[in-house]
Design a protein around this motif. Structure first.
Motif, short mmCIF file in Angstrom:
data_model
loop_
_atom_site.label_atom_id
_atom_site.label_comp_id
_atom_site.label_asym_id
_atom_site.label_seq_id
_atom_site.Cartn_x
_atom_site.Cartn_y
_atom_site.Cartn_z
N UNK A 30 0.73 -1.31 0.09
CA UNK A 30 0.35 0.12 -0.26
C UNK A 30 0.94 1.02 0.27
N UNK A 31 1.72 1.13 1.06
CA UNK A 31 2.99 2.23 0.71
C UNK A 31 3.57 2.75 -0.65
N UNK A 32 3.87 1.26 -1.40
CA UNK A 32 4.54 2.08 -2.50
C UNK A 32 3.07 2.20 -3.60
N UNK A 33 2.44 2.01 -3.63
CA UNK A 33 0.83 1.91 -4.47
C UNK A 33 0.88 3.48 -3.92
N UNK A 34 0.18 3.74 -3.08
CA UNK A 34 0.45 5.48 -2.67
C UNK A 34 1.15 6.20 -3.01
N UNK A 35 2.47 5.95 -2.68
CA UNK A 35 3.08 6.66 -3.29
C UNK A 35 3.67 7.05 -5.14
N UNK A 36 3.50 5.99 -5.31
CA UNK A 36 3.21 5.77 -7.28
C UNK A 36 1.78 7.38 -7.17
N UNK A 37 1.07 6.87 -6.69
CA UNK A 37 -0.68 7.40 -7.09
C UNK A 37 -0.36 9.14 -7.08
N UNK A 38 1.00 9.40 -5.89
CA UNK A 38 0.99 10.62 -6.06
C UNK A 38 1.38 11.74 -7.16
#
Lengths: 403, 481
Positions: A5-13
């Protein structure tokens, strides 16, 4: 280990703040569905690239920031050099041979939907470099990725129109850190030909994923050569769609590795139509604690009668801490075909070694000589004289270090 | 040639010939699977407490596992609660000799060509016959007993030789090994046990014959072979089932434990009901077979001819732990109509100077899918290990598929591993040659296929080789022309 989730959210940001964010997040969502591969994923069983990238988010970069150059270009004499920084060309020569056009495309969202890294590449690349040939082009193009301060995604699209030809050498950054995610898509039209070579010789701190997809029309010919010599984890996904009668795909590769390098070559040769040919030869030399992985798939579809598809993979282990994992996979749905694959793992011939030693050649030189002979078999199969010469020089250089 | 032709003609014109049902009164457990069923089976077999515990532990582990989906086969989900896990021919008392066995039972095996009484007199093969889940008769017991060889049903072995069972059960295939091995460990009802003492060369072929008879049942037998130092045994396994519309599950486990200098040869001719031409019915043959070369210079050799089953999914494997140990795998897998097979082997080299050889011949016809999946793993300390693999596929028709998935993992630089695979079809020139000489097309195909598979068939004991050849022709009937 970070949570996905952490990786995904920083990508999304990063993606959402951009003007073309919706197209990007479309691809990113599909990547998130896959997630970073782990060892449960059959395709990435031995290749811990997902685990390596889960350690931190350092490889996730703000696309608006300018990457800085950490090394000088090393153009190959006699070529048309194009230096790329962070996947973006720094200079496109204005004087190009007739029939050759090179430009960047900022709206290319085409990717291979099956591989998570190809999807990630689509979401995170700045632009696509398009190289188009409408005539036979004699001069070789050199795509020179410069050492770069940050992780990046790069994309190249090659179109070889009917009756044209093109030859390209791509060299990966010799230095860098974290992650370099590259993609190549090539379309080779009727009676056209493409010669393509890529040298993957980078720092052990840099992990590389290279996704290539090559589609061939009838009577076309392609020749590709991957040379992997250094790096952290280097993963290649090369896919060939043989989609025209009498097309010919020549798939060559060498992985000559030491240290803790992991070189992983996954190839797919997919025969969709009858009367086409493919030849595949991959060889590997593993020293120190390195690991070589080869997975070669050949598919011969139901209608692809009279296909000739050959594959061979040979490996030499030089150290008792080196490993090789190979899986030559053949899947055939047509009955009137000639297909074979072979795979060996072994060591240098003692008799040959003894012969050289008895003639006063020291152990190290004798070993280098034999290893060179082993590797050169692949290089000699390359038809393009310029690329062959360049490749044999690079191979000899690496073997003198390994031996 | 002229002599052979009528035989081939006879076999090629037949359908599945073992498709009848015997009217044998059977005693069954209720449908479904839970701890009570496991207790029920264990109680029926009058098993000691430790074995019940072992079963329950396996069952609990099985509940935590997921059915594997990686094989290259497709089948609807199996409802494990819709299967009868125990079915035994009803008998008044335990027969003390063959004369007391239910005559209907003996007739069943006579129909199969396994005449227990006759074999006792005439041929040199000792048979353990297993109907549904229970061993019904074992021949030649006394004669083998004189040499110290133990060959009996599994339940008998639990009663008579509990120490041996306790020591070796699960030593090669642990109960938690995989989904179907865990299921088998929980509900196995019988099987064969064989122990060859030190230095004894078993004078005859030992054989188990499996037959599923009752409807809705699964068959879960367990074979355990222990070959002590310097011994030799050749073991045969055959199987058939009636034709039924539903799919029946067969999840067996075979364990071979070979000590120093021992040699075990295990041959299988698998002919479970393959289902009809539309793919209705047939056996799901999900079997775990594994041999352990525990001592130095041990040798285990698997030979299999796979012609039956709707789905075959098994990998007879060798763990080459002892130095200089040898593993061999010879296989012919034939699929026709809508059959699916995903079979191969694993050769795990652990000891020094270990050698293995794999010869796999796949034949696909009709709309079938045939996969070879194998692993050769040379571990870090397996100095001078040697492997040679050859897997060939033969395609008959353009609606079938042949797949090869060889995994080769090498961690030692002194290893030599070779793998080669080819794909071919039956040449029109070959057929033409036969037709010219008055051999009809169907017989010609049988002839060519037998030639193609010869390398493997040669490994089979005489009696089996003849049966296997006929089976090949029978399975491929109607696949050309």
């Amino acid at each position: 280990m970070l949570k996905s989730e952490d990786i995904n959210s920083s990508l999304q940001k990063i993606v959402l703040g951009l003007s073309d964010g919706s197209s990007r997040s479309n691809l990113l969502d599909r990547f998130i569905q896959h997630g970073l591969p782990n060892n449960k994923n059959e395709e990435y069983k031995f290749t811990p690239i997902g685990q390596s990238l889960s350690k931190s988010t350092d490889w996730i970069n703000d696309l608006t920031k300018q990457a800085s150059q950490t090394g000088q270009p090393e153009p190959i004499p006699g070529t048309i050099p194009i230096a790329l920084l962070g996947g973006v060309p720094l200079n496109i020569p204005t004087q190009l041979p007739e029939g050759l056009s090179i430009y960047t495309d900022n709206h290319d969202w085409s990717v291979n939907l099956e591989d998570p890294f190809a999807l990630l590449n689509g979401a995170m690349r700045k632009s696509t470099l398009v190289i188009k040939a409408s005539k036979p082009i004699d001069q070789v193009i050199h795509l020179d990725h410069l050492p770069c301060s940050v992780s990046f995604a790069g994309s190249i699209k090659i179109v070889v129109l009917k009756d044209s030809s093109l030859s390209i050498i791509e060299t990966l950054p010799t230095n860098g850190s974290d992650f370099c995610n590259l993609s190549l898509s090539a379309e080779v039209q009727e009676s056209a030909s493409l010669n393509f070579a890529v040298q993957q010789s980078t720092a052990s701190t840099l992990n590389v994923v290279y996704n290539a997809s090559i589609r061939q029309a009838s009577d076309s010919r392609t020749e590709t050569f991957t040379l992997t010599t250094d790096g952290g984890i280097v993963r290649n996904n090369f896919k060939y769609l043989v989609d025209g009668e009498s097309a010919e795909a020549n798939v060559f590769g060498l992985y000559l590795i030491g240290g803790k390098t992991l070189a992983d070559n996954h190839t797919v040769v997919d025969h969709l139509v009858p009367n086409a040919n493919s030849n595949e030869l991959f060889k590997g030399i593993m020293a120190d604690q390195s690991r070589g992985i080869f997975n070669g798939k050949i598919f011969v579809r139901q209608d692809a009668q009279k296909t000739n598809a050959f594959q061979s993979n040979r490996n030499i282990l030089l150290s008792d801490k080196a490993t090789v994992n190979t899986k030559p996979q053949l899947e055939i749905w047509a009955d009137d075909v000639k297909c074979s694959h072979g795979c060996t793992t072994g060591q240098l011939d003692d008799n040959a070694m003894f012969y050289l030693r008895s003639r006063g050649i020291d152990r190290k030189s004798a070993q280098a000589m034999l290893l060179n002979a082993f590797a050169v078999e692949v290089v000699e199969r390359i038809n393009h004289p310029f690329i062959r010469e360049w490749a044999s020089k690079k191979v000899a250089e690496k073997i003198s270090i390994l031996g | 040639m002229a002599k052979e032709n009528p035989i081939l003609e006879e076999v090629t014109s037949k359908d599945y010939e073992f498709g009848w049902v015997s009217n044998i009164e059977a005693e069954s457990a209720p449908k479904g699977l839970n701890e009570d069923i496991v207790r029920f089976i264990s109680a029926k077999k009058q098993e000691p407490e430790w074995l019940l515990e072992w079963r329950l532990k396996s069952f609990r582990h099985w509940q935590t596992m997921e059915e594997p989906r990686w094989p290259n086969v497709n089948y609807p989900a199996i409802n494990y609660q819709d299967i009868i896990y125990y079915s035994a021919p009803k008998k008044k008392s335990t027969p003390s000799s063959l004369e007391e066995v239910d005559p209907e039972l003996l007739k069943t095996f006579e129909k199969l060509g396994i005449s227990l009484t006759e074999q006792k007199r005439l041929t040199g093969i000792a048979v353990d016959a297993v109907l549904d889940s229970v061993s019904v008769a074992t021949t030649f017991k006394e004669k083998l007993g004189e040499m110290g060889i133990i060959f009996c049903s599994f339940s008998e072995a639990v009663r008579e030789h509990p120490d041996l069972i306790k020591k070796y059960l699960g030593s090669v295939v642990p109960a938690s090994d995989n989904y179907f091995a865990a299921l088998n460990s929980a509900v196995f009802s019988d099987g064969s046990f064989c122990y060859i003492p030190k230095g004894v060369r078993c004078p005859m072929e030992l054989s188990t014959y499996f037959r599923i008879n009752a409807a809705n049942t699964g068959q879960f037998e367990r074979t355990l072979i222990v070959a002590d130092e310097g011994s030799y045994v050749s073991y045969l396994e055959g199987c058939t089932a009636p034709m039924r519309d539903e799919n029946q599950l067969h999840a067996a486990v075979v364990e071979i434990y070979a000590m120093a200098n021992a040699e075990v040869k295990y041959s299988t001719v698998q002919n479970w009901y393959p289902g009809n031409k539309e793919g209705k019915g047939g056996i799901y043959n999900f079997v775990t077979k594994r041999g352990l070369c525990a001592g130095n210079h041990a040798k285990i050799s698997w030979t299999q001819v796979e012609t039956g089953s709707a789905i075959t999914w098994k990998y007879p494997s060798c763990i080459l732990k002892g130095d200089h140990s040898v593993g061999e795998f010879y296989s012919v897998a034939v699929t026709n109509n809508l059959q699916q097979a995903d079979t191969g082997t694993k050769m795990i080299h652990i000891g020094k100077n270990t050698r293995s050889r794999i010869v796999s011949k796949g034949i696909s016809a009709g709309k079938s899918q045939n996969s070879y999946r194998g692993q050769v793993h040379i571990m870090r300390r397996a100095e001078n290990a040697r492997n040679f693999s050859q897997c060939d596929s033969l395609l008959m028709g353009d609606r079938c598929g042949a797949h090869t998935f060889p995994y080769i993992d090498v961690e030692n630089p002194t290893a030599r591993v070779e793998h080669e695979a080819t794909t071919s079809k039956i040449g029109e020139d070959q057929i033409f040659y036969c037709l010219q000489r008055g051999i009809d097309e169907e017989s010609a195909v049988a002839l060519i296929v037998n030639g193609y598979a010869k390398e493997v068939l040669n490994q089979l004991p005489m009696e089996f080789a003849v049966e296997a050849q006929k089976l090949l022709a029978l399975t491929l009937e109607g696949s050309v022309g």
